[in-house]
Write an enzyme that holds these catalytic residues in place. Sequence first.
Site, PDB file in Angstrom:
ATOM      1  CD  GLU A 422      -3.043  -0.951   2.236  1.00 38.25           C
ATOM      2  OE1 GLU A 422      -2.746  -0.340   3.262  1.00 38.25           O
ATOM      3  OE2 GLU A 422      -4.162  -1.475   2.046  1.00 38.25           O
ATOM      4  CD  GLU A 483      -4.386  -5.931   3.229  1.00 37.22           C
ATOM      5  OE1 GLU A 483      -5.050  -5.135   3.933  1.00 37.22           O
ATOM      6  OE2 GLU A 483      -3.148  -5.866   3.121  1.00 37.22           O
TER       7      GLU A 483
HETATM    8  C1  GAL Z   1      -4.667  -2.616   5.162  1.00 38.10           C
HETATM    9  C2  GAL Z   1      -3.244  -3.033   5.478  1.00 38.10           C
HETATM   10  C3  GAL Z   1      -3.178  -4.187   6.457  1.00 38.10           C
HETATM   11  C4  GAL Z   1      -4.105  -3.950   7.591  1.00 38.10           C
HETATM   12  C5  GAL Z   1      -5.462  -3.775   7.038  1.00 38.10           C
HETATM   13  C6  GAL Z   1      -6.504  -3.657   8.093  1.00 38.10           C
HETATM   14  O1  GAL Z   1      -4.727  -1.343   4.654  1.00 38.10           O
HETATM   15  O2  GAL Z   1      -2.579  -3.397   4.308  1.00 38.10           O
HETATM   16  O3  GAL Z   1      -1.872  -4.370   6.921  1.00 38.10           O
HETATM   17  O4  GAL Z   1      -3.697  -2.834   8.299  1.00 38.10           O
HETATM   18  O5  GAL Z   1      -5.496  -2.611   6.269  1.00 38.10           O
HETATM   19  O6  GAL Z   1      -7.749  -3.813   7.534  1.00 38.10           O
END
Ligand code: GAL
Length: 767
Positions: A422, A483
């Site tokens: 990210e 994710e």
């Molecule tokens: C994302 C990140 C993860 C975690 C997640 C929580 O943005 O890549 O490491 O923090 O959010 O939902």
Amino acid sequence: MDRRDFIKVAGQALAGAALAHPILAEADLAGSASAGRIIFPINRNWRYSRSVVNGGHGRNFDDSSLERVVVPHTNVRLPWHSFDDKRYEFVSLYRRHFKLPPAARGHRVFVDFEGVMTASAVWINGTRLGEYKGGYTPFSFELTQHVDFDGANLLAVDVDSTERADIPPFGKQIDYLTFGGIYREVAIRVVPLTFIENIFAKPTDVLAEHPRVEVDCHLQGVTDPHEALALRVELHDGERSIGAKEIKIASRSAVQTVVLESFGPVKLWDLAKPHLYTVHVRLTTGKEIVDEDSRRLGFRQAQFTDQGFALNGKVIKLRGLDRHQTFPFMGQAMPARVQRRDAEILKKNLKCNIVRTSHYPQSRHFLDACDELGLLVLEEIPGWQHIGDQAWKELSIDNVGRMIRRDWNHPSIVLWGVRINESKDDHDFYALTNALAHKLDPTRQTGGIRYFQESEFLEDVFTMNDFGFPLLPPNHPRYLNTEFAGHTYPTKTIDNKERVMEHTVRHARVHDQIASNPQYAGGIGWCAFDYNTHYDFGTGDRICYHGVTDIFREPKPAASFYKSQCDPSEEVVLEPAFHWARGDEDIGFTKALVCSNCDHLKFYIAGKLVAEVDPDRKQFPHLRYAPFTADLENAVFAWGDLRIEGYIQGKQVIVKNLSGRGIDQRFEILPDDTHLIADGADTTRVVLRVTDEYGAIRPFSNDAIKLEIEGPAEILGDNPFALIGGTGAIWIRAKEQSGTVRLTATHPVLGVQKIELGVSDSVPEIV
Ligand code: GAL
């Protein structure tokens, strides 16, 4: 033989036990300068100080009063939540005395660290060798010039576990904890002057009648092409050699490639049957063996295409979860057995076909288990949102190399993540990470996890964290969601029924959308296990409750969605995604969500049939095994036990009962293993649970469990341990003696439970 098995053998041999390996001839141990490598682990007998001590890097310092520790080691044990990360952010000192075997003479000597958090300044016999910056990647120092081949040696390491802004992932905030210490294994490696430094075995033409393997042998110290060296490479299926080839080394090139072919059809590595082979590489002078090493490999073709991810030519929708490798009480310092267990949970309990090692290269034991179980892996470099200065970027590029060179033989790994998770675009930086990945490993595609679709597409696969719903349509070919869910819906085991059901729905509906379009290669949800984090993330107790299991790896209802996506021939699943309680909703019990791979369910309350339902194809039109929703609003007139029967093609295949009585009935203690090795590090989890009379967890049972242990092991965890949501776990870590361990757990109302674990002798280590 796998490199690590060989280490064991070498350890045995050096300890005077049976000589089991051909290259460790007795003459070696007697001291002749002959062939072969000797690798011996130095995980035990470290001396540890929580602060750097004056003179602590030299041989003369008396360390007998320092604590004796075994690695994997955490620089401080912590509660499972609500602690300050400053408690592990300090510089500590580790010291290890050792003597080399006589056979080491005339050889080169290295120390190999598999992972130390976060920066390691290393001394041998008082001479500083340098500092390695990085907590997730392996590193070595050469000791040859400074080591005493006849006498005592002293290795000292200052371990800086502070969040140093010069080292990835640090520089800004990150949403996880890194912990501290020498948390992975260490070994001394004694090699001849010309030696095998690495092996990359690349299967090609895997689906053809005659597959091949190109074996790149990375050599060091080849000085003269006329010294008549040869390489013999053998391919083994178990004990059986199925192909071999020998070449003369005709150039000084550090990489010599040996191509094996004509060994006929192979058993493929696939998800159901992940067959593994081994390549053995021998460097010889024709007559004598100079050096020898081996690696495991699998024959598989893995490709992200415009129509999804194809394994061995067949498109598979990827369904997985992100994994942090942190654990309660011990941070990252868990040994092989516990690392491997996570892979089993992901594959066997959560029925995932892929895991992402967010956000760093993870334990080799975990990856070995993924190879053995048939669990695909997206592995990525350390980092989280922040990109540092030029020196920081150089470390990050170096991380790409170390990750790939360590892990390129794992058939489970199908994608390298070569961006900082990210982060913003940085053309030059990411052009370099991609070029390096492709150069080192032309067999695998790259990804790079981003959070905006406009991001420059420098990789082969567009890997995207998309937390919205509906998901954005894929705007690139080869598109993988890496994710979703996560912080947009943190959920605890103790949350109310509406929330745990909604958490489950959110995972299911994303996978449903992913199933609707072949251009989505798959979805990797955030995340597998709850994890410890910094004060500015999470729920206020240093935990992100983003897992489909809790931090102890005990399932939440959302886990049952993942579980239910397997074919019933593998396991028939029927998991209610709610606690059975009449009044936990605002008005009373209305809706039931059940995750199941059955095709029809019948609901009975207090023995009376109240509903029959088919999979909820309205809400989840694309899933192979859509969850079931049943409206029980008018059915809950007489309260009692809930019985759900699952049917496939008219035949009843499973039944689940949930008690309506509201009583804690059973107390269980469930060890993952009943046998440990007495190496001071081997560990297993023991789950503690309170259930109803049918085995369903009682979510508001929070009693303190008193634990007593006898025998050669210790408890890692709170004692007493207060259950959270009716469950929780501690871990048991073996000491260095064999014997029987008895664990007694006492529940204040439900009484005493006892288990026994055997602890058997382990191979002693060289001192
Ligand atoms: C994302 C990140 C993860 C975690 C997640 C929580 O943005 O890549 O490491 O923090 O959010 O939902």
